[in-house]
Design a protein around this motif. Structure first.
Motif, PDB file in Angstrom:
ATOM      1  N   ALA A  92       0.786  -1.090  -0.175  1.00 23.29           N
ATOM      2  CA  ALA A  92       0.040  -0.030  -0.026  1.00 23.29           C
ATOM      3  C   ALA A  92       0.867   1.194   0.089  1.00 23.29           C
ATOM      4  CB  ALA A  92      -0.739  -0.070   1.175  1.00 23.29           C
ATOM      5  N   ASP A  93       1.919   1.156   0.854  1.00 25.67           N
ATOM      6  CA  ASP A  93       2.961   2.280   0.852  1.00 25.67           C
ATOM      7  C   ASP A  93       3.521   2.424  -0.558  1.00 25.67           C
ATOM      8  OD1 ASP A  93       2.614   2.778   3.649  1.00 25.67           O
ATOM      9  OD2 ASP A  93       3.969   1.751   4.309  1.00 25.67           O
ATOM     10  N   ALA A  94       3.843   1.402  -1.207  1.00 21.90           N
ATOM     11  CA  ALA A  94       4.596   1.692  -2.519  1.00 21.90           C
ATOM     12  C   ALA A  94       3.632   1.987  -3.630  1.00 21.90           C
ATOM     13  CB  ALA A  94       5.072   0.326  -2.923  1.00 21.90           C
ATOM     14  N   ALA A  95       2.403   1.797  -3.332  1.00 25.37           N
ATOM     15  CA  ALA A  95       1.199   1.919  -4.309  1.00 25.37           C
ATOM     16  C   ALA A  95       0.620   3.415  -4.137  1.00 25.37           C
ATOM     17  CB  ALA A  95      -0.027   1.153  -4.316  1.00 25.37           C
ATOM     18  N   GLN A  96       1.070   3.991  -2.911  1.00 30.61           N
ATOM     19  CA  GLN A  96       0.590   5.443  -2.516  1.00 30.61           C
ATOM     20  C   GLN A  96       1.905   6.380  -3.323  1.00 30.61           C
ATOM     21  OE1 GLN A  96       0.412   6.240   1.533  1.00 30.61           O
ATOM     22  NE2 GLN A  96      -0.509   8.131   1.286  1.00 30.61           N
ATOM     23  N   ALA A  97       2.917   5.677  -2.858  1.00 30.46           N
ATOM     24  CA  ALA A  97       4.226   6.709  -3.683  1.00 30.46           C
ATOM     25  C   ALA A  97       4.199   6.705  -5.074  1.00 30.46           C
ATOM     26  CB  ALA A  97       5.532   5.961  -3.273  1.00 30.46           C
ATOM     27  N   ARG A  98       3.783   5.599  -5.764  1.00 27.82           N
ATOM     28  CA  ARG A  98       3.478   5.576  -7.171  1.00 27.82           C
ATOM     29  C   ARG A  98       2.613   6.492  -7.444  1.00 27.82           C
ATOM     30  NH1 ARG A  98       4.059   0.009  -6.363  1.00 27.82           N
ATOM     31  NH2 ARG A  98       1.757  -0.321  -6.834  1.00 27.82           N
ATOM     32  N   LEU A  99       1.351   6.586  -6.944  1.00 24.64           N
ATOM     33  CA  LEU A  99       0.344   7.320  -7.457  1.00 24.64           C
ATOM     34  C   LEU A  99       0.924   9.051  -7.206  1.00 24.64           C
ATOM     35  CD1 LEU A  99      -2.539   7.986  -7.923  1.00 24.64           C
ATOM     36  CD2 LEU A  99      -3.112   7.740  -5.413  1.00 24.64           C
ATOM     37  N   GLY A 100       1.525   9.334  -6.128  1.00 25.80           N
ATOM     38  CA  GLY A 100       1.988  10.666  -5.934  1.00 25.80           C
ATOM     39  C   GLY A 100       3.051  11.135  -7.020  1.00 25.80           C
ATOM     40  N   THR A 101       3.793  10.129  -7.534  1.00 27.02           N
ATOM     41  CA  THR A 101       4.792  10.022  -8.805  1.00 27.02           C
ATOM     42  C   THR A 101       4.099  10.488  -9.902  1.00 27.02           C
ATOM     43  OG1 THR A 101       6.550   8.850  -7.531  1.00 27.02           O
ATOM     44  CG2 THR A 101       6.734   9.210 -10.093  1.00 27.02           C
ATOM     45  N   ARG A 102       2.980   9.681 -10.029  1.00 28.37           N
ATOM     46  CA  ARG A 102       2.327   9.875 -11.332  1.00 28.37           C
ATOM     47  C   ARG A 102       1.477  11.096 -11.635  1.00 28.37           C
ATOM     48  NH1 ARG A 102       0.522   3.509 -11.150  1.00 28.37           N
ATOM     49  NH2 ARG A 102       2.361   2.593 -11.805  1.00 28.37           N
ATOM     50  N   TRP A 103       0.990  11.389 -10.266  1.00 26.11           N
ATOM     51  CA  TRP A 103       0.317  12.852 -10.389  1.00 26.11           C
ATOM     52  C   TRP A 103       1.406  13.882 -10.550  1.00 26.11           C
ATOM     53  CZ3 TRP A 103       0.675  16.847  -7.015  1.00 26.11           C
ATOM     54  CH2 TRP A 103      -0.046  17.853  -6.991  1.00 26.11           C
ATOM     55  N   ARG A 104       2.422  13.827 -10.001  1.00 26.19           N
ATOM     56  CA  ARG A 104       3.248  15.088 -10.397  1.00 26.19           C
ATOM     57  C   ARG A 104       3.733  14.884 -11.885  1.00 26.19           C
ATOM     58  NH1 ARG A 104       4.782  13.231  -5.122  1.00 26.19           N
ATOM     59  NH2 ARG A 104       6.311  11.960  -5.722  1.00 26.19           N
ATOM     60  N   ARG A 105       3.837  13.807 -12.170  1.00 28.90           N
ATOM     61  CA  ARG A 105       4.187  13.637 -13.808  1.00 28.90           C
ATOM     62  C   ARG A 105       3.181  14.166 -14.799  1.00 28.90           C
ATOM     63  NH1 ARG A 105       6.931   7.633 -13.672  1.00 28.90           N
ATOM     64  NH2 ARG A 105       8.865   8.359 -12.730  1.00 28.90           N
ATOM     65  N   MET A 106       1.814  14.025 -14.180  1.00 21.46           N
ATOM     66  CA  MET A 106       0.782  14.437 -15.101  1.00 21.46           C
ATOM     67  C   MET A 106       0.558  16.094 -15.048  1.00 21.46           C
ATOM     68  SD  MET A 106      -2.512  11.753 -14.816  1.00 21.46           S
ATOM     69  CE  MET A 106      -2.366  11.407 -12.817  1.00 21.46           C
ATOM     70  N   ASP A 107       1.094  16.516 -14.082  1.00 27.48           N
ATOM     71  CA  ASP A 107       0.989  18.116 -13.794  1.00 27.48           C
ATOM     72  C   ASP A 107       1.858  18.826 -14.803  1.00 27.48           C
ATOM     73  OD1 ASP A 107       0.867  20.639 -12.951  1.00 27.48           O
ATOM     74  OD2 ASP A 107       1.797  20.277 -10.878  1.00 27.48           O
ATOM     75  N   GLY A 108       1.855  18.612 -15.848  1.00 27.69           N
ATOM     76  CA  GLY A 108       2.731  19.174 -16.962  1.00 27.69           C
ATOM     77  C   GLY A 108       3.147  20.659 -16.879  1.00 27.69           C
ATOM     78  N   GLY A 110       3.159  22.205 -13.746  1.00 23.29           N
ATOM     79  CA  GLY A 110       3.751  22.253 -12.620  1.00 23.29           C
ATOM     80  C   GLY A 110       3.116  23.350 -11.806  1.00 23.29           C
ATOM     81  N   ASP A 111       1.782  23.442 -11.893  1.00 22.47           N
ATOM     82  CA  ASP A 111       1.019  24.270 -10.988  1.00 22.47           C
ATOM     83  C   ASP A 111       0.315  23.651  -9.920  1.00 22.47           C
ATOM     84  OD1 ASP A 111      -1.001  22.889 -12.083  1.00 22.47           O
ATOM     85  OD2 ASP A 111      -2.185  24.640 -12.778  1.00 22.47           O
ATOM     86  N   GLY A 112       0.894  22.374  -9.626  1.00 18.81           N
ATOM     87  CA  GLY A 112       0.257  21.634  -8.176  1.00 18.81           C
ATOM     88  C   GLY A 112      -0.982  21.137  -8.609  1.00 18.81           C
ATOM     89  N   LYS A 113      -1.819  21.180  -9.701  1.00 23.28           N
ATOM     90  CA  LYS A 113      -2.952  20.834 -10.033  1.00 23.28           C
ATOM     91  C   LYS A 113      -2.952  19.841 -11.433  1.00 23.28           C
ATOM     92  CE  LYS A 113      -5.113  24.892  -8.382  1.00 23.28           C
ATOM     93  NZ  LYS A 113      -5.761  26.326  -8.592  1.00 23.28           N
ATOM     94  N   VAL A 114      -3.771  18.951 -11.491  1.00 24.90           N
ATOM     95  CA  VAL A 114      -3.470  18.198 -12.930  1.00 24.90           C
ATOM     96  C   VAL A 114      -5.318  18.466 -13.559  1.00 24.90           C
ATOM     97  CG1 VAL A 114      -4.132  16.011 -13.915  1.00 24.90           C
ATOM     98  CG2 VAL A 114      -2.198  16.367 -11.948  1.00 24.90           C
ATOM     99  N   SER A 115      -5.037  19.115 -14.613  1.00 19.46           N
ATOM    100  CA  SER A 115      -6.216  19.716 -15.344  1.00 19.46           C
ATOM    101  C   SER A 115      -6.990  18.557 -16.170  1.00 19.46           C
ATOM    102  CB  SER A 115      -5.971  20.735 -16.458  1.00 19.46           C
ATOM    103  OG  SER A 115      -5.046  20.260 -17.392  1.00 19.46           O
ATOM    104  N   GLN A 116      -7.960  18.691 -16.794  1.00 15.47           N
ATOM    105  CA  GLN A 116      -8.652  17.442 -17.254  1.00 15.47           C
ATOM    106  C   GLN A 116      -7.870  17.098 -18.676  1.00 15.47           C
ATOM    107  OE1 GLN A 116     -12.882  18.072 -18.626  1.00 15.47           O
ATOM    108  NE2 GLN A 116     -13.047  15.999 -19.129  1.00 15.47           N
ATOM    109  N   ASP A 117      -7.402  18.161 -19.295  1.00 18.35           N
ATOM    110  CA  ASP A 117      -6.381  17.904 -20.258  1.00 18.35           C
ATOM    111  C   ASP A 117      -5.112  17.332 -20.065  1.00 18.35           C
ATOM    112  OD1 ASP A 117      -8.122  19.284 -22.258  1.00 18.35           O
ATOM    113  OD2 ASP A 117      -7.341  21.084 -22.221  1.00 18.35           O
ATOM    114  N   GLU A 118      -4.627  17.778 -19.028  1.00 24.10           N
ATOM    115  CA  GLU A 118      -3.243  17.000 -18.575  1.00 24.10           C
ATOM    116  C   GLU A 118      -3.556  15.541 -18.092  1.00 24.10           C
ATOM    117  OE1 GLU A 118      -0.745  20.613 -16.340  1.00 24.10           O
ATOM    118  OE2 GLU A 118      -2.457  19.691 -15.482  1.00 24.10           O
TER     119      GLU A 118
END
Length: 154
Positions: A92-108, A110-118
């Motif tokens: 679960a900890d590893a999955a949580q870390a992967r989710l955080g990493t993926r979220w940061r990568r989607m934030d093209g 870098g505004d701290g938010k992931v838009s629908q387009d991103e």
């Protein structure tokens, strides 16, 4: 299903059976949506007849017991349960870390938010799996990427 009935079904090992009965052999419900019980049905239905027999359920429970009885002494003790709990938490900890990493990568931007387009435009796993670059995933490509992840996890 009422809470007490659900708990009883889990204790008796019947929850996978009731889930499997709610779907057809393809793993889809009446509306055509994938059912979460499909994976359980595929794992437990060892003869492939589309239903889970009592013998198949007993065999699945035996496999689970063997997996939990890490020292092979014929009983599951508190130490073994604690080890299983720790393994679940580690995953679960590893999955949580992967989710955080993926979220940061989607934030093209870098505004701290992931838009629908991103969100829509970021599909690295699809691109990785689409080995021939044709914009579609074949069964072979899906199997290949699943094998890569299974090998990494194992």
């Amino acid at each position: 299903m009422k809470r007490s009935a659900l708990i009883a079904a889990l204790v008796l090992g019947l929850a996978p059976l009731s889930i499997a009965q709610a779907q057809d052999v393809s793993g889809k419900d009446i509306s055509g949506k994938d059912m979460p019980g499909k994976r359980i049905l595929q794992r437990v239905d060892t003869n492939g007849d589309g239903v889970i027999s009592k013998d198949e359920m007993l065999a699945a429970r035996e496999r689970l017991f063997t997996k939990l009885d890490r020292n092979g002494d014929g009983v599951i003790d508190e130490k073994e349960i604690e080890g299983a709990r720790d393994a679940i938490m580690d995953r679960a900890d590893a999955a949580q870390a992967r989710l955080g990493t993926r979220w940061r990568r989607m934030d093209g931007n870098g505004d701290g938010k992931v838009s629908q387009d991103e969100f829509r435009n970021r599909m690295p796993l699809f691109d990785l799996a689409d080995r021939n670059g044709d914009g579609t995933l074949s069964a072979d490509e899906i199997a290949a990427i699943r094998k890569v992840f299974a090998d990494r996890a194992g």
